[in-house]
Design a protein around this motif. Sequence first.
Motif, PDB file in Angstrom:
ATOM      1  N   ASP A 324       0.898  -1.231   0.065  1.00  0.00           N
ATOM      2  CA  ASP A 324       0.067  -0.148   0.028  1.00  0.00           C
ATOM      3  C   ASP A 324       0.778   1.131   0.082  1.00  0.00           C
ATOM      4  OD1 ASP A 324       1.111  -0.297   2.479  1.00  0.00           O
ATOM      5  OD2 ASP A 324      -0.821  -0.185   3.576  1.00  0.00           O
ATOM      6  N   ASP A 325       2.027   1.198  -0.070  1.00  0.00           N
ATOM      7  CA  ASP A 325       3.051   2.314  -0.315  1.00  0.00           C
ATOM      8  C   ASP A 325       3.167   3.243   0.974  1.00  0.00           C
ATOM      9  OD1 ASP A 325       4.837   3.004  -2.204  1.00  0.00           O
ATOM     10  OD2 ASP A 325       3.886   4.775  -2.501  1.00  0.00           O
ATOM     11  N   ALA A 326       2.830   2.617   2.156  1.00  0.00           N
ATOM     12  CA  ALA A 326       2.773   3.412   3.405  1.00  0.00           C
ATOM     13  C   ALA A 326       4.231   3.388   3.974  1.00  0.00           C
ATOM     14  CB  ALA A 326       1.782   2.606   4.524  1.00  0.00           C
ATOM     15  N   ASP A 327       4.494   4.484   4.623  1.00  0.00           N
ATOM     16  CA  ASP A 327       5.595   4.769   5.314  1.00  0.00           C
ATOM     17  C   ASP A 327       5.875   3.818   6.509  1.00  0.00           C
ATOM     18  OD1 ASP A 327       7.876   5.444   6.852  1.00  0.00           O
ATOM     19  OD2 ASP A 327       7.494   7.616   6.564  1.00  0.00           O
ATOM     20  N   VAL A 328       6.526   2.644   6.648  1.00  0.00           N
ATOM     21  CA  VAL A 328       6.221   1.870   7.848  1.00  0.00           C
ATOM     22  C   VAL A 328       7.062   2.503   9.297  1.00  0.00           C
ATOM     23  CG1 VAL A 328       6.788   0.000   6.225  1.00  0.00           C
ATOM     24  CG2 VAL A 328       8.671   0.822   7.125  1.00  0.00           C
ATOM     25  N   CYS A 329       7.330   3.751   9.122  1.00  0.00           N
ATOM     26  CA  CYS A 329       8.000   4.223  10.338  1.00  0.00           C
ATOM     27  C   CYS A 329       6.717   5.155  10.930  1.00  0.00           C
ATOM     28  CB  CYS A 329       9.206   4.840  10.212  1.00  0.00           C
ATOM     29  SG  CYS A 329      10.506   3.698   9.928  1.00  0.00           S
ATOM     30  N   ASP A 330       5.974   5.494  10.127  1.00  0.00           N
ATOM     31  CA  ASP A 330       4.759   6.324  10.410  1.00  0.00           C
ATOM     32  C   ASP A 330       3.964   5.580  11.684  1.00  0.00           C
ATOM     33  OD1 ASP A 330       1.943   7.145  10.816  1.00  0.00           O
ATOM     34  OD2 ASP A 330       2.200   8.364   8.928  1.00  0.00           O
ATOM     35  N   LYS A 331       3.888   6.547  12.829  1.00  0.00           N
ATOM     36  CA  LYS A 331       3.479   5.772  14.048  1.00  0.00           C
ATOM     37  C   LYS A 331       1.923   5.359  13.922  1.00  0.00           C
ATOM     38  CE  LYS A 331       1.709  10.285  15.661  1.00  0.00           C
ATOM     39  NZ  LYS A 331       1.690  11.506  16.652  1.00  0.00           N
ATOM     40  N   HIS A 332       1.243   5.676  12.964  1.00  0.00           N
ATOM     41  CA  HIS A 332      -0.011   4.967  12.957  1.00  0.00           C
ATOM     42  C   HIS A 332       0.126   3.569  12.092  1.00  0.00           C
ATOM     43  CE1 HIS A 332      -1.620   8.601  14.386  1.00  0.00           C
ATOM     44  NE2 HIS A 332      -1.195   9.163  13.375  1.00  0.00           N
ATOM     45  N   ILE A 333       1.117   3.162  11.554  1.00  0.00           N
ATOM     46  CA  ILE A 333       1.231   2.163  10.756  1.00  0.00           C
ATOM     47  C   ILE A 333       1.699   0.852  11.339  1.00  0.00           C
ATOM     48  CG2 ILE A 333       2.376   0.975   8.520  1.00  0.00           C
ATOM     49  CD1 ILE A 333       0.425   3.289   7.864  1.00  0.00           C
ATOM     50  N   ILE A 334       1.005  -0.203  11.320  1.00  0.00           N
ATOM     51  CA  ILE A 334       1.297  -1.395  11.994  1.00  0.00           C
ATOM     52  C   ILE A 334       1.930  -2.384  11.155  1.00  0.00           C
ATOM     53  CG2 ILE A 334       0.523  -3.376  13.318  1.00  0.00           C
ATOM     54  CD1 ILE A 334      -1.597  -1.704  14.626  1.00  0.00           C
ATOM     55  N   THR A 335       3.067  -3.016  11.123  1.00  0.00           N
ATOM     56  CA  THR A 335       3.619  -4.088  10.335  1.00  0.00           C
ATOM     57  C   THR A 335       3.948  -5.169  10.956  1.00  0.00           C
ATOM     58  OG1 THR A 335       5.647  -3.132  10.795  1.00  0.00           O
ATOM     59  CG2 THR A 335       4.631  -2.237   8.695  1.00  0.00           C
ATOM     60  N   SER A 336       4.036  -6.373  10.317  1.00  0.00           N
ATOM     61  CA  SER A 336       4.462  -7.595  10.758  1.00  0.00           C
ATOM     62  C   SER A 336       5.634  -8.056  10.021  1.00  0.00           C
ATOM     63  CB  SER A 336       3.148  -8.726  10.378  1.00  0.00           C
ATOM     64  OG  SER A 336       3.390  -8.750   8.958  1.00  0.00           O
ATOM     65  N   ASP A 337       6.593  -9.075  10.707  1.00  0.00           N
ATOM     66  CA  ASP A 337       7.683  -9.725  10.195  1.00  0.00           C
ATOM     67  C   ASP A 337       7.811  -9.880   8.669  1.00  0.00           C
ATOM     68  OD1 ASP A 337       8.995  -8.946  12.420  1.00  0.00           O
ATOM     69  OD2 ASP A 337       9.053 -11.145  13.138  1.00  0.00           O
ATOM     70  N   CYS A 338       6.684 -10.410   8.311  1.00  0.00           N
ATOM     71  CA  CYS A 338       6.541 -11.038   6.918  1.00  0.00           C
ATOM     72  C   CYS A 338       6.264 -10.254   5.868  1.00  0.00           C
ATOM     73  CB  CYS A 338       5.462 -12.254   6.783  1.00  0.00           C
ATOM     74  SG  CYS A 338       3.771 -11.904   7.317  1.00  0.00           S
ATOM     75  N   ASP A 339       5.686  -8.727   6.444  1.00  0.00           N
ATOM     76  CA  ASP A 339       5.308  -7.625   5.320  1.00  0.00           C
ATOM     77  C   ASP A 339       6.589  -7.491   4.306  1.00  0.00           C
ATOM     78  OD1 ASP A 339       2.917  -7.244   5.896  1.00  0.00           O
ATOM     79  OD2 ASP A 339       3.291  -5.373   7.475  1.00  0.00           O
ATOM     80  N   LEU A 340       6.223  -7.089   3.245  1.00  0.00           N
ATOM     81  CA  LEU A 340       7.350  -6.809   2.034  1.00  0.00           C
ATOM     82  C   LEU A 340       7.482  -5.232   2.159  1.00  0.00           C
ATOM     83  CD1 LEU A 340       6.493  -9.339  -0.737  1.00  0.00           C
ATOM     84  CD2 LEU A 340       8.476  -9.335   0.625  1.00  0.00           C
ATOM     85  N   LEU A 341       8.860  -4.901   2.224  1.00  0.00           N
ATOM     86  CA  LEU A 341       8.998  -3.541   2.223  1.00  0.00           C
ATOM     87  C   LEU A 341      10.009  -3.160   1.067  1.00  0.00           C
ATOM     88  CD1 LEU A 341      10.141  -2.830   6.019  1.00  0.00           C
ATOM     89  CD2 LEU A 341       7.815  -3.042   5.055  1.00  0.00           C
ATOM     90  N   TYR A 342       9.890  -1.928   0.496  1.00  0.00           N
ATOM     91  CA  TYR A 342      10.870  -1.610  -0.604  1.00  0.00           C
ATOM     92  C   TYR A 342      11.420  -0.220  -0.308  1.00  0.00           C
ATOM     93  CZ  TYR A 342       7.876   1.636  -2.962  1.00  0.00           C
ATOM     94  OH  TYR A 342       7.202   2.719  -3.350  1.00  0.00           O
TER      95      TYR A 342
END
Length: 375
Positions: A324-342
């Motif tokens: 979803d192109d979300a900034d994973v360091c945004d305090k409102h974003i919750i991520t899991s270990d298996c999320d793909l980042l780029y």
Amino acid sequence: MIDYSSFNRACSALYLNIPYCKTPCSYCHYLDNIAFGYDHVPNQYVEMLCVQLDEVLRHIDCQGIESIYFGGGTPSLLSNAQIHQIQDIVEQYRSDVCEVSIEIHPGLCNFDVVDNSFFTRYSIGVQSSDRWQLGRYRRHSYSMVEVENLVSCVRGSMVTRKINFDFMLDFDHVENDILCVASLQPDMVTFYPNTKDRGVERHQRVQMALKIVAKHLKGYRQLYRSKIIYLKQGSKPSHYSKIEYEDYGNIWGIGHNAVSYIGNDSYLCKYENGGSWLEHRNHRVGERYLSALMNGIPVAATKKSIASYLPKAMEEHFFRRVSDDADVCDKHIITSDCDLLYLPDSEYMRFYEYLKRELPTIYSRQFLAGIGYGD
């Protein structure tokens, strides 16, 4: 010696190397590792390969093997009898491998591509839809008519297989290559920039050609955030590429000049004097995975991988989530270990400065080579 037990986990693959070709292609980087002038694979080589394959399969848990990949060289020079010889050994230990892939030269194929029961994926080296350009690449032995006939025969088979196309990315002919893809509808297509070229002008032409692909290749989607690999809508990437580039799984290399990646170590196999031996190439802790991340981050890497090997980078607002192109360091974003980042293009220079500051020089150079397509 390799610790066989370290190979026994999920996300594992076998790579079988067939280092024989008829003629050298102009873009090939492996000229020193390939024997040329061959229109078949010597039986003596296949015998040695089968001995090594049997030795490996006797010592590992074959249920962890998801993919087998035949590369080269020109593995399609193998005969029906040679493929059956290899297939018999594999099926002795495991008969239900998810995927068995082979690279096919459209003008040099010695086995029955239609009725073969072993392979589930064909990676066809089309390279160009332009006959003149094929001549420049030293691939004189086929035309697009033969490629079309090959695809038609494979699709007419009782055996269901995935088909990949490989192209050398050329700005002057990329639109015709896109039309070829639209007509023949492979499951996956890769546009490889010619990494023997160099310079700013070359890089600009690569970028322009990639923009044309992204704009005009209809019915396909990028593999994650890759600019060179496209999947037909509804298709999935190969198991082998997922193991190598996403999961950083174990890959056992069988054959002369084949490389194995077991954990953080790698091994180079050599065939000499009728036997084989392995050269152990030690890596510092995490080195193999860091090197893989330098190539993988612009496309996709799991949050777990990045956090494990680049923990400080996770706090720098470099990365966005693929889905979803979300900034994973945004305090409102919750991520899991298996999320793909780029890593988006806009962060390339800042990330490069981070690498120069935090890690040995080799990694910043690897990163530049990755985003510069070899330059």
